[in-house]
Design a protein around this motif. Structure first.
Motif, PDB file in Angstrom:
ATOM      1  N   LYS A 101      15.259  12.577  -9.795  1.00 22.87           N
ATOM      2  CA  LYS A 101      16.465  12.242 -10.547  1.00 22.87           C
ATOM      3  C   LYS A 101      16.133  11.273 -11.682  1.00 22.87           C
ATOM      4  O   LYS A 101      16.610  11.427 -12.817  1.00 22.87           O
ATOM      5  CB  LYS A 101      17.499  11.636  -9.592  1.00 22.87           C
ATOM      6  CG  LYS A 101      18.802  11.299 -10.255  1.00 22.87           C
ATOM      7  CD  LYS A 101      19.864  10.902  -9.252  1.00 22.87           C
ATOM      8  CE  LYS A 101      21.122  10.500  -9.991  1.00 22.87           C
ATOM      9  NZ  LYS A 101      21.531   9.147  -9.767  1.00 22.87           N
ATOM     10  N   GLU A 102      15.305  10.313 -11.368  1.00 15.46           N
ATOM     11  CA  GLU A 102      14.929   9.315 -12.372  1.00 15.46           C
ATOM     12  C   GLU A 102      14.226   9.989 -13.566  1.00 15.46           C
ATOM     13  O   GLU A 102      14.561   9.741 -14.725  1.00 15.46           O
ATOM     14  CB  GLU A 102      14.018   8.271 -11.716  1.00 15.46           C
ATOM     15  CG  GLU A 102      13.649   7.127 -12.634  1.00 15.46           C
ATOM     16  CD  GLU A 102      12.509   6.282 -12.053  1.00 15.46           C
ATOM     17  OE1 GLU A 102      12.457   6.095 -10.812  1.00 15.46           O
ATOM     18  OE2 GLU A 102      11.668   5.842 -12.845  1.00 15.46           O
ATOM     19  N   GLU A 105      16.663  12.233 -15.574  1.00 20.51           N
ATOM     20  CA  GLU A 105      17.566  11.448 -16.435  1.00 20.51           C
ATOM     21  C   GLU A 105      16.821  10.843 -17.617  1.00 20.51           C
ATOM     22  O   GLU A 105      17.361  10.770 -18.726  1.00 20.51           O
ATOM     23  CB  GLU A 105      18.287  10.377 -15.611  1.00 20.51           C
ATOM     24  CG  GLU A 105      19.276  11.023 -14.651  1.00 20.51           C
ATOM     25  CD  GLU A 105      20.440  10.126 -14.250  1.00 20.51           C
ATOM     26  OE1 GLU A 105      20.385   8.908 -14.520  1.00 20.51           O
ATOM     27  OE2 GLU A 105      21.400  10.657 -13.661  1.00 20.51           O
ATOM     28  N   ASN A 106      15.583  10.421 -17.385  1.00 16.58           N
ATOM     29  CA  ASN A 106      14.806   9.875 -18.499  1.00 16.58           C
ATOM     30  C   ASN A 106      14.525  10.947 -19.549  1.00 16.58           C
ATOM     31  O   ASN A 106      14.516  10.669 -20.745  1.00 16.58           O
ATOM     32  CB  ASN A 106      13.500   9.256 -17.997  1.00 16.58           C
ATOM     33  CG  ASN A 106      13.747   7.902 -17.350  1.00 16.58           C
ATOM     34  OD1 ASN A 106      14.778   7.262 -17.596  1.00 16.58           O
ATOM     35  ND2 ASN A 106      12.838   7.466 -16.497  1.00 16.58           N
ATOM     36  N   LEU A 108      16.480  13.504 -20.198  1.00 17.43           N
ATOM     37  CA  LEU A 108      17.741  13.726 -20.933  1.00 17.43           C
ATOM     38  C   LEU A 108      17.989  12.593 -21.927  1.00 17.43           C
ATOM     39  O   LEU A 108      18.410  12.815 -23.071  1.00 17.43           O
ATOM     40  CB  LEU A 108      18.918  13.836 -19.954  1.00 17.43           C
ATOM     41  CG  LEU A 108      18.875  14.988 -18.940  1.00 17.43           C
ATOM     42  CD1 LEU A 108      20.128  14.976 -18.072  1.00 17.43           C
ATOM     43  CD2 LEU A 108      18.723  16.337 -19.623  1.00 17.43           C
ATOM     44  N   LYS A 109      17.693  11.401 -21.489  1.00 15.56           N
ATOM     45  CA  LYS A 109      17.902  10.225 -22.339  1.00 15.56           C
ATOM     46  C   LYS A 109      17.012  10.299 -23.587  1.00 15.56           C
ATOM     47  O   LYS A 109      17.460  10.070 -24.706  1.00 15.56           O
ATOM     48  CB  LYS A 109      17.544   8.986 -21.509  1.00 15.56           C
ATOM     49  CG  LYS A 109      17.977   7.684 -22.090  1.00 15.56           C
ATOM     50  CD  LYS A 109      17.638   6.601 -21.077  1.00 15.56           C
ATOM     51  CE  LYS A 109      17.908   5.225 -21.580  1.00 15.56           C
ATOM     52  NZ  LYS A 109      17.504   4.223 -20.559  1.00 15.56           N
ATOM     53  N   THR A 129      24.349  16.601  -8.680  1.00 14.23           N
ATOM     54  CA  THR A 129      23.544  15.532  -9.283  1.00 14.23           C
ATOM     55  C   THR A 129      23.095  15.912 -10.691  1.00 14.23           C
ATOM     56  O   THR A 129      23.140  15.088 -11.615  1.00 14.23           O
ATOM     57  CB  THR A 129      22.309  15.238  -8.397  1.00 14.23           C
ATOM     58  OG1 THR A 129      22.735  15.188  -7.043  1.00 14.23           O
ATOM     59  CG2 THR A 129      21.646  13.940  -8.763  1.00 14.23           C
ATOM     60  N   SER A 133      24.144  14.017 -14.209  1.00 11.24           N
ATOM     61  CA  SER A 133      23.158  13.523 -15.185  1.00 11.24           C
ATOM     62  C   SER A 133      23.451  14.075 -16.576  1.00 11.24           C
ATOM     63  O   SER A 133      23.378  13.345 -17.573  1.00 11.24           O
ATOM     64  CB  SER A 133      21.739  13.928 -14.764  1.00 11.24           C
ATOM     65  OG  SER A 133      21.463  13.459 -13.470  1.00 11.24           O
ATOM     66  N   LYS A 136      26.193  12.310 -18.179  1.00  9.31           N
ATOM     67  CA  LYS A 136      25.809  10.975 -18.614  1.00  9.31           C
ATOM     68  C   LYS A 136      25.160  10.982 -20.008  1.00  9.31           C
ATOM     69  O   LYS A 136      25.206   9.994 -20.727  1.00  9.31           O
ATOM     70  CB  LYS A 136      24.776  10.437 -17.612  1.00  9.31           C
ATOM     71  CG  LYS A 136      25.077   9.075 -17.057  1.00  9.31           C
ATOM     72  CD  LYS A 136      24.278   8.875 -15.790  1.00  9.31           C
ATOM     73  CE  LYS A 136      23.534   7.580 -15.778  1.00  9.31           C
ATOM     74  NZ  LYS A 136      22.766   7.436 -14.518  1.00  9.31           N
ATOM     75  N   TYR A 137      24.501  12.100 -20.333  1.00 11.77           N
ATOM     76  CA  TYR A 137      23.790  12.200 -21.619  1.00 11.77           C
ATOM     77  C   TYR A 137      24.299  13.409 -22.401  1.00 11.77           C
ATOM     78  O   TYR A 137      23.593  14.403 -22.581  1.00 11.77           O
ATOM     79  CB  TYR A 137      22.279  12.289 -21.382  1.00 11.77           C
ATOM     80  CG  TYR A 137      21.756  11.069 -20.679  1.00 11.77           C
ATOM     81  CD1 TYR A 137      21.599   9.859 -21.362  1.00 11.77           C
ATOM     82  CD2 TYR A 137      21.480  11.093 -19.311  1.00 11.77           C
ATOM     83  CE1 TYR A 137      21.175   8.713 -20.712  1.00 11.77           C
ATOM     84  CE2 TYR A 137      21.053   9.949 -18.649  1.00 11.77           C
ATOM     85  CZ  TYR A 137      20.902   8.769 -19.361  1.00 11.77           C
ATOM     86  OH  TYR A 137      20.486   7.637 -18.710  1.00 11.77           O
ATOM     87  N   CYS A 140      22.202  15.256 -25.115  1.00 16.58           N
ATOM     88  CA  CYS A 140      20.790  15.569 -24.796  1.00 16.58           C
ATOM     89  C   CYS A 140      20.362  16.892 -25.424  1.00 16.58           C
ATOM     90  O   CYS A 140      19.184  17.192 -25.484  1.00 16.58           O
ATOM     91  CB  CYS A 140      20.569  15.605 -23.285  1.00 16.58           C
ATOM     92  SG  CYS A 140      21.487  16.909 -22.451  1.00 16.58           S
TER      93      CYS A 140
END
Ligand SMILES: [Zn+2]
Length: 247
Positions: A101-102, A105-106, A108-109, A129, A133, A136-137, A140
């Motif tokens: 997940k980390e 998300e990175n 996508l960020k 999940t 994500s 959140k972005y 992206c």
């Protein structure tokens, strides 16, 4: 025609099928499972104009490739295509769920920071999940959910988040797959094979087999098969726009 998600570098006879893939398909997205594989594959496939190699980090092997995470993040700015990335929520990968997940998300960020990428996403047993994500972005880029297998509700949510979908012939063989495909908007759908990991009747699906779904789509959409093909082309244009000229 189009194969929006295949592991072209992993076919046992990969080098022998490049020419045919390049000729038969106007667009093939050769997803990779690690940044090193992306680098090597990009080099080998560089003379095939219709084959695009995407920068990936497959969630199933994230632990063994964790030393390549920096390489992944550092290369996002160099490409328009990301994948295969995502999250796998199967119990056998539960140990790495947080790391998956980390990293996702990175990615996508960073894609958001780099003005958006086309991203081929794995979401098996982790649709919620993955969609959280993506939400959140929102800048992206264009998220293409490959082999989507969530619920109808999750599908609705993915559509509302402007996701795209790539659908393979195997999905047509299951009731659930079929009922999802029926609900995917025409202008958000692409064919894929996920080859060489998918075979039907013991035969590998090759990139040029992805479009075999057109027959069934014509039936579902109550139109002619050539209208399906036209729709796919229009979708591709919308997805890649003028990105098509650069890797
Ligand atoms: Zn895949």
């Amino acid at each position: 025609m189009i194969d929006m998600h295949c592991h072209l570098d992993l076919y046992p006879n990969a080098l022998d099928i490049l020419e045919k893939t390049n000729q038969n398909n106007i667009f093939t997205l050769a997803v990779t499972t690690s940044p090193r594989a992306w680098k090597a594959t990009t080099e080998v496939f560089k003379n095939y104009g219709n084959i695009y190699v995407s920068l990936g980090m497959h969630p199933e092997i994230i632990e063994s490739k964790s030393n390549e995470i920096d390489l992944l993040m550092g290369n996002i700015k160099k490409t328009n295509f990301i994948g295969e990335v995502g999250i796998d929520g199967s119990s056998r990968y539960s140990k790495t769920f947080a790391l998956q997940k980390e990293v996702f998300e990175n990615v996508l960020k960073e894609s958001e920071k780099q003005k958006g990428k086309i991203i081929s996403i794995h979401s098996r047993k982790a649709v919620k999940t993955v969609l959280d994500s993506i939400e959140k972005y929102p800048r992206c880029g264009k998220a293409v959910l490959h082999w989507f297998s969530g619920t109808q509700k999750e599908l609705e949510r993915a559509i509302s988040l402007d996701c795209w979908f790539s659908v393979n012939p195997k999905m047509l063989k299951s009731k659930k797959g079929l009922s999802l495909i029926k609900k995917i908007p025409k202008n958000r759908l692409f064919p894929e094979t996920d080859g060489p990991f998918v075979s039907i009747n013991n035969n590998f699906l090759y990139p040029w087999d992805a479009i075999s779904i057109s027959n069934e789509l014509a039936f579902l959409w109550e139109c002619y098969e050539n209208e399906v093909l036209l729709q796919m082309k229009q979708n591709l244009e919308k997805l890649i726009g003028n990105l098509g000229d650069s890797q």
